[in-house]
Scaffold this motif. Structure first.
Motif, PDB file in Angstrom:
ATOM      1  N   ILE A 133       0.842  -1.200   0.000  1.00  0.00           N
ATOM      2  CA  ILE A 133       0.000   0.000   0.000  1.00  0.00           C
ATOM      3  C   ILE A 133       0.873   1.245   0.000  1.00  0.00           C
ATOM      4  O   ILE A 133       0.590   2.221  -0.690  1.00  0.00           O
ATOM      5  CB  ILE A 133      -0.942  -0.030   1.215  1.00  0.00           C
ATOM      6  CG1 ILE A 133      -2.001  -1.109   1.018  1.00  0.00           C
ATOM      7  CG2 ILE A 133      -1.617   1.316   1.405  1.00  0.00           C
ATOM      8  CD1 ILE A 133      -2.836  -1.367   2.216  1.00  0.00           C
ATOM      9  N   ARG A 134       1.979   1.203   0.747  1.00  0.00           N
ATOM     10  CA  ARG A 134       2.852   2.373   0.823  1.00  0.00           C
ATOM     11  C   ARG A 134       3.532   2.639  -0.522  1.00  0.00           C
ATOM     12  O   ARG A 134       3.782   3.781  -0.879  1.00  0.00           O
ATOM     13  CB  ARG A 134       3.912   2.129   1.910  1.00  0.00           C
ATOM     14  CG  ARG A 134       4.635   3.391   2.312  1.00  0.00           C
ATOM     15  CD  ARG A 134       5.711   3.081   3.322  1.00  0.00           C
ATOM     16  NE  ARG A 134       5.172   2.885   4.664  1.00  0.00           N
ATOM     17  CZ  ARG A 134       5.884   2.403   5.665  1.00  0.00           C
ATOM     18  NH1 ARG A 134       7.135   2.066   5.473  1.00  0.00           N
ATOM     19  NH2 ARG A 134       5.352   2.267   6.860  1.00  0.00           N
ATOM     20  N   THR A 135       3.826   1.572  -1.269  1.00  0.00           N
ATOM     21  CA  THR A 135       4.522   1.766  -2.550  1.00  0.00           C
ATOM     22  C   THR A 135       3.573   2.170  -3.660  1.00  0.00           C
ATOM     23  O   THR A 135       3.843   3.097  -4.414  1.00  0.00           O
ATOM     24  CB  THR A 135       5.242   0.471  -2.953  1.00  0.00           C
ATOM     25  OG1 THR A 135       5.891  -0.059  -1.809  1.00  0.00           O
ATOM     26  CG2 THR A 135       6.250   0.734  -4.032  1.00  0.00           C
ATOM     27  N   ASN A 136       2.443   1.444  -3.781  1.00  0.00           N
ATOM     28  CA  ASN A 136       1.576   1.640  -4.947  1.00  0.00           C
ATOM     29  C   ASN A 136       0.316   2.434  -4.633  1.00  0.00           C
ATOM     30  O   ASN A 136      -0.468   2.678  -5.532  1.00  0.00           O
ATOM     31  CB  ASN A 136       1.153   0.273  -5.508  1.00  0.00           C
ATOM     32  CG  ASN A 136       2.336  -0.507  -6.026  1.00  0.00           C
ATOM     33  OD1 ASN A 136       3.285   0.082  -6.509  1.00  0.00           O
ATOM     34  ND2 ASN A 136       2.296  -1.812  -5.903  1.00  0.00           N
ATOM     35  N   GLY A 137       0.097   2.798  -3.395  1.00  0.00           N
ATOM     36  CA  GLY A 137      -1.176   3.418  -3.049  1.00  0.00           C
ATOM     37  C   GLY A 137      -2.222   2.348  -2.820  1.00  0.00           C
ATOM     38  O   GLY A 137      -2.057   1.202  -3.257  1.00  0.00           O
ATOM     39  N   PHE A 138      -3.319   2.710  -2.130  1.00  0.00           N
ATOM     40  CA  PHE A 138      -4.295   1.700  -1.739  1.00  0.00           C
ATOM     41  C   PHE A 138      -4.942   1.047  -2.954  1.00  0.00           C
ATOM     42  O   PHE A 138      -4.987  -0.177  -3.067  1.00  0.00           O
ATOM     43  CB  PHE A 138      -5.361   2.356  -0.854  1.00  0.00           C
ATOM     44  CG  PHE A 138      -6.355   1.381  -0.313  1.00  0.00           C
ATOM     45  CD1 PHE A 138      -5.969   0.424   0.610  1.00  0.00           C
ATOM     46  CD2 PHE A 138      -7.665   1.401  -0.734  1.00  0.00           C
ATOM     47  CE1 PHE A 138      -6.877  -0.484   1.109  1.00  0.00           C
ATOM     48  CE2 PHE A 138      -8.579   0.497  -0.241  1.00  0.00           C
ATOM     49  CZ  PHE A 138      -8.183  -0.440   0.676  1.00  0.00           C
ATOM     50  N   GLY A 140      -3.884   1.156  -6.084  1.00  0.00           N
ATOM     51  CA  GLY A 140      -2.875   0.480  -6.896  1.00  0.00           C
ATOM     52  C   GLY A 140      -2.596  -0.915  -6.357  1.00  0.00           C
ATOM     53  O   GLY A 140      -2.438  -1.873  -7.112  1.00  0.00           O
ATOM     54  N   HIS A 141      -2.581  -1.022  -5.025  1.00  0.00           N
ATOM     55  CA  HIS A 141      -2.337  -2.324  -4.411  1.00  0.00           C
ATOM     56  C   HIS A 141      -3.501  -3.267  -4.690  1.00  0.00           C
ATOM     57  O   HIS A 141      -3.298  -4.454  -4.971  1.00  0.00           O
ATOM     58  CB  HIS A 141      -2.144  -2.135  -2.912  1.00  0.00           C
ATOM     59  CG  HIS A 141      -1.732  -3.385  -2.203  1.00  0.00           C
ATOM     60  ND1 HIS A 141      -0.565  -4.042  -2.497  1.00  0.00           N
ATOM     61  CD2 HIS A 141      -2.341  -4.106  -1.239  1.00  0.00           C
ATOM     62  CE1 HIS A 141      -0.479  -5.111  -1.735  1.00  0.00           C
ATOM     63  NE2 HIS A 141      -1.537  -5.176  -0.968  1.00  0.00           N
ATOM     64  N   THR A 236       6.105  -4.775  -4.371  1.00  0.00           N
ATOM     65  CA  THR A 236       6.728  -3.455  -4.378  1.00  0.00           C
ATOM     66  C   THR A 236       7.327  -3.056  -5.718  1.00  0.00           C
ATOM     67  O   THR A 236       7.862  -1.966  -5.818  1.00  0.00           O
ATOM     68  CB  THR A 236       7.844  -3.362  -3.321  1.00  0.00           C
ATOM     69  OG1 THR A 236       8.755  -4.415  -3.543  1.00  0.00           O
ATOM     70  CG2 THR A 236       7.283  -3.435  -1.931  1.00  0.00           C
ATOM     71  N   HIS A 238       7.189  -1.373  -9.138  1.00  0.00           N
ATOM     72  CA  HIS A 238       6.218  -0.419  -9.674  1.00  0.00           C
ATOM     73  C   HIS A 238       6.734   0.295 -10.904  1.00  0.00           C
ATOM     74  O   HIS A 238       5.964   0.916 -11.605  1.00  0.00           O
ATOM     75  CB  HIS A 238       5.837   0.609  -8.610  1.00  0.00           C
ATOM     76  CG  HIS A 238       7.011   1.278  -7.985  1.00  0.00           C
ATOM     77  ND1 HIS A 238       7.904   0.597  -7.195  1.00  0.00           N
ATOM     78  CD2 HIS A 238       7.449   2.546  -8.042  1.00  0.00           C
ATOM     79  CE1 HIS A 238       8.841   1.417  -6.781  1.00  0.00           C
ATOM     80  NE2 HIS A 238       8.604   2.608  -7.282  1.00  0.00           N
TER      81      HIS A 238
END
Lengths: 254, 67
Positions: A133-138, A140-141, A236, A238
């Motif tokens: 979630i931190r890498t791709n956004g909610f 995106g995840h 992670t 992306h």
């Protein structure tokens, strides 16, 4: 809701009745405290070797090699940004490996207990989700679960892939914890039943299983941390340019 | 019955592990510089095969209880 409550009550009743297998929670806490004491002692001793040009303290050298090994694993399987995850991976490695080594000497160890392993696995999977979630956004995840982009007519297929991916994400908990538990606890059981073969001639035949168990210690700690790395690398990646490379590594990982 | 079933499961697991080891060893012998990568992938594959046997081990006693 009522059915859920009933299920919970049934599970609690099943957990409370019947013979307790393995150590109780207090016993587990004692073993885990012992493990943490050994770990803290070793690391405090290793820290005393700092401050010189060349590390002469053997424990310090040992920890340095361990760090290099973990760094190699993280960077090799996650990529250049894998350096961020070294603290978590190294903590996992040390706790699991030392606990496996403890299982060689004691009848019970933290990783020979399903509760502890399930805790480790749940922690790992939650960490992987949070990092995704931190890498791709909610969103995106979430999109990552739905598989590749298939077009507007394939939305049912994407929905099915989404459901299956959610289930597999939940099953990762089970597979990580059961693998560790089965290997360590299964080793105990195998030694006990082989000892039972030799009771009449007073030879502990199970002792001959020791080399295999030492190997299992290393391999299980390695597999747990390696799978954590693979899961992290799955969620992670992306960038567009390393997408093809990541996809090929995913294909190999499965 | 349980012993026979577990024996068959162990047979399958052993075949799978041996096959993985065979493949990895052949790959390593042909390309020694790829040993590091091959070892990691081999260990992951070993873990998945082993898990199937462990699942058998956990599920079998419950299903065979009293038979």
């Amino acid at each position: 809701m009522h059915a859920l409550l009933q299920l919970g009550q049934t599970l609690f009743a099943a957990a409370n009745s019947g013979p307790v297998e393995g150590a109780s929670f207090l016993g587990l806490a004692v073993y885990f405290g012992l493990l943490l004491a050994i770990l803290a002692g070793l690391m405090a001793y290793a820290k005393r070797g700092f401050g010189v040009q060349v590390f002469k303290n053997p424990i310090t050298v040992l920890f340095e090699h361990l760090y290099l090994f973990i760094e190699n694993m993280c960077v090799g399987s996650i990529g250049p940004n894998g350096r961020k995850y070294i603290p978590y991976i190294m903590t996992l490695w040390m706790v699991i490996f030392l606990s496996n080594v403890m299982a060689l000497f004691f009848p019970e160890a933290p990783t020979a207990d399903l509760n502890f392993n399930l805790g480790l696995a749940v922690m790992t999977i939650l960490y992987v989700q949070i990092e995704g979630i931190r890498t791709n956004g909610f969103f995106g995840h979430l999109k990552h679960f739905a598989g590749p982009k298939l077009g507007i007519w394939m939305i049912p297929i994407s929905g099915m892939i989404f459901c299956i991916e959610i289930i597999s994400e939940l099953m990762k908990n089970l597979s990580l914890s059961l693998r560790l538990y089965g290997n360590i606890h299964g080793g105990h059981m195998a030694v006990e039943s082989m000892n039972a073969l030799g009771t009449s001639i007073y030879i502990p035949i199970g002792a001959f299983l020791m080399p295999l168990k030492v190997l299992t210690c290393v391999v299980q700690a390695l597999i747990f941390t390696l799978l954590t790395c693979v899961y992290l690398s799955l969620v992670t990646h992306h960038d567009v340019e390393d997408h093809a490379e990541a996809a090929s590594s995913v294909a190999h990982a499965h | 019955m349980l012993g026979l079933g577990l024996g068959i499961a162990a047979l399958g697991c052993g075949l799978g592990l041996g096959w993985i080891g065979n493949g990895a060893l052949q790959g390593m012998a042909r390309q020694p510089e790829a040993i590091g990568k091959l070892q990691i992938q081999m260990l992951i594959a070993l873990a998945f095969v082993e898990l199937v046997f462990l699942l058998t081990l956990f599920i079998a006693p419950g299903n065979f209880a009293g038979k």
